[in-house]
Design a protein around this motif. Structure first.
Motif: not given
Length: 248
Positions: A136, A139, A190-192, A194-195
């Protein structure tokens, strides 16, 4: 790390259910972006804060503000921890569980962060996610809120814009590998996710941190108890907080 006894620190636990809360309300009221100028309290401010209430926990299984598809696989819960004690607290995924009602089944917080440094390639749908720093991108604009909070040392490469804890961070190194198996066969996390996630780290006196935790999907709507068993950086465990989660 086994601890022989619980440190008798008062924990104020508050839970509200806001399944119909508008998305704008969720983002504005709970999930705020880090503000560098508001990252530290002065000595006098910390002393005043610690005299109010040692630890306050608010758990809200409100409407997930992101892509709805993740709710078929996981139950997201928004959490805010306010540390008004005189000691720093360890924030670790292994310290959070949900006890579902009426079955009594317990679900642990699921990891969404790197578990090793080895590059094993990007996430591929249908395979076990490789939760690594290389899998990934960093962030740089996380969507969790905090004050006087430092991410765990192993998360430093993932959060280049958030201060990292520089001291020891005792934790169960087998926890993330064990529980990340739940994501097998899906393209999550998902990256979302994680954010927006609440990261592991150290919450200093006078500080707070707010973000999302993810649990195994269970039905009916989130109903039961969130059990939080925090430990301070000296190794003393606080009395576990049991936060009731009700669907109205």
């Amino acid at each position: 790390m086994e601890l022989p006894s619980r440190h008798p620190v008062l924990v104020t636990a508050i839970a509200t259910f806001m399944i119909s809360v508008p998305l704008m309300s969720c983002r504005d009221a709970a999930v705020v972006k880090p503000i560098p100028d508001y990252a530290q309290l002065g000595p006098v401010e910390k002393e005043v804060a610690s005299d109010i209430s040692p630890v306050r926990i608010v758990a809200r299984p409100e409407s997930w503000p992101g892509a709805k598809a993740i709710q078929f696989k996981t139950t997201p819960v928004h959490l805010k921890i306010d540390n008004r004690s005189k000691t720093a607290l360890l924030i670790r995924y292994s310290d959070f569980k949900v006890r579902a009602a009426p079955t009594g089944n317990e679900f642990s917080a699921l990891p969404v962060f790197p578990i090793e440094a080895k590059d094993r390639g990007p996430v591929v749908p249908g395979t076990l996610p490789m939760l690594t720093p290389v899998a990934y991108p960093p962030i740089v604009d996380p969507e969790f809120g905090f004050r006087d909070f430092h991410v765990a040392p192993y998360l430093k490469p993932l959060y280049p814009t958030v201060p990292a804890h520089e001291g020891p961070f005792p934790h169960d190194e087998s926890y993330n590998p064990r529980h990340s198996i739940y994501w097998q066969g899906s393209d999550l996390p998902s990256l979302e996710m994680m954010r927006r996630a609440l990261p592991e780290g150290v919450l200093n006196p006078g500080g707070w941190v707010a973000g999302w935790l993810y649990f195994q999907k269970f039905e009916p709507l989130p109903a039961g108890t969130l059990i939080v068993s925090l430990t301070d950086t000296s190794g003393r465990a606080l009395t576990p907080a049991r936060v009731p989660i009700q669907a109205h």
